[in-house]
Design a protein around this motif. Sequence first.
Motif, PDB file in Angstrom:
ATOM      1  N   ASP A 145      83.463  35.500  20.891  1.00 30.86           N
ATOM      2  CA  ASP A 145      82.974  34.112  19.830  1.00 30.86           C
ATOM      3  C   ASP A 145      84.019  32.789  20.332  1.00 30.86           C
ATOM      4  N   HIS A 146      84.861  32.920  20.575  1.00 30.34           N
ATOM      5  CA  HIS A 146      86.285  32.324  21.108  1.00 30.34           C
ATOM      6  C   HIS A 146      86.390  31.682  22.267  1.00 30.34           C
ATOM      7  N   PRO A 147      84.988  31.279  23.478  1.00 37.90           N
ATOM      8  CA  PRO A 147      84.734  30.433  24.674  1.00 37.90           C
ATOM      9  C   PRO A 147      85.645  29.922  25.558  1.00 37.90           C
TER      10      PRO A 147
ATOM     11  N   HIS B  88      92.170  39.547  25.850  1.00 38.83           N
ATOM     12  CA  HIS B  88      92.443  39.961  24.780  1.00 38.83           C
ATOM     13  C   HIS B  88      93.254  39.511  24.088  1.00 38.83           C
ATOM     14  N   ALA B  89      94.414  38.734  24.126  1.00 40.68           N
ATOM     15  CA  ALA B  89      95.149  38.096  23.600  1.00 40.68           C
ATOM     16  C   ALA B  89      93.991  36.640  22.457  1.00 40.68           C
ATOM     17  N   ALA B  90      92.613  36.112  23.022  1.00 41.05           N
ATOM     18  CA  ALA B  90      92.362  35.119  22.292  1.00 41.05           C
ATOM     19  C   ALA B  90      91.328  36.315  21.734  1.00 41.05           C
ATOM     20  N   ASP B  91      91.056  36.732  22.194  1.00 45.22           N
ATOM     21  CA  ASP B  91      89.635  38.148  21.523  1.00 45.22           C
ATOM     22  C   ASP B  91      89.406  39.488  21.615  1.00 45.22           C
ATOM     23  N   PRO B  92      90.511  40.277  20.810  1.00 38.33           N
ATOM     24  CA  PRO B  92      90.191  41.579  20.714  1.00 38.33           C
ATOM     25  C   PRO B  92      89.531  41.866  21.470  1.00 38.33           C
ATOM     26  N   ARG B  93      88.023  41.757  20.196  1.00 33.62           N
ATOM     27  CA  ARG B  93      86.529  42.412  20.777  1.00 33.62           C
ATOM     28  C   ARG B  93      85.726  41.821  21.492  1.00 33.62           C
ATOM     29  N   ALA B  94      85.996  41.032  22.470  1.00 32.51           N
ATOM     30  CA  ALA B  94      85.274  40.359  23.733  1.00 32.51           C
ATOM     31  C   ALA B  94      84.590  41.139  24.649  1.00 32.51           C
TER      32      ALA B  94
END
Length: 280
Positions: A206-208, A257-263
């Motif tokens: 969600d944060h590409p 992981h730091a930007a989006d743990p659910r990636a």
Amino acid sequence: MTWPAGPRWMWKWLSILAGALIYALGLNAFLVSNHLAEGGFVGISLLFLYLLHWPLGLTFFLLNIPLLWIGWRVFGHEFIVLTTGGVVAVSLFSSLTARIQLPTHDPLLGALYAGVVTGLGLGLIFRSGATTGGSDIIARLVRHRYGVSMGRTLFSIDVCVIGIVAVLIGRETAMYSLVALFVASRVIDFVIEGTRRGKALTIVSDHPEAIADAIHRQLERGTTLFQAVGGFTGTPRQVVYCVVSREEVVRVQQIVHAADPRAFVVVNDVHEVLGEGFTR
């Protein structure tokens, strides 16, 4: 017809000669001295050596003559010229190194040594754009005429040769020879691919933009953003794609992981990575 010249052509021939010498040393020092076999035309030549005491280098050369002639008429001249050089060099060096024998007490150890050394030699030859003739030319002819993949033809020929070895020489010899073939194939891949191997990461998040920006800043690697649509949710989103070295995979995973743990991250092996940051 004009023959290619220049440094590139010279390095091709030096690579062929070096590879042929290493390959011949592997054949005589480890395969022949431990009474092991090979696949393809070299395997057939080894059978003639063990059963009829025909010289390895001479037999290999004679078996390749008709195939080289056919290949010359069907394929490009550069390929056949380089392959002829590979066949002649392997035949010559096999004769010159025939007295070099390094038998081992353990056949498995001999098979491992043989696989590493012959794989290194063949890798150098293949990397130059040449082959050692024999099965390779047959595989190209079959693909050209019938569309059958080269890998399938080469595998079939090797299976037939090793099967004959199992019948005429022994099943243990055939099994140890298979070990040598497997190790050689892995070494060939390593020599050909070298440092041009890498890892490709496909990242759905969600944060590409944040992930791509962090990869740019921290790793100085480029990224590509794809427009995609979720198959289940129908939600449009961007997918981040990047290629990094094997050593950098963990760092990319940490960034994601730091930007989006659910990636959602998929990591794939890639080969022949060319371009900025890898090879020119």
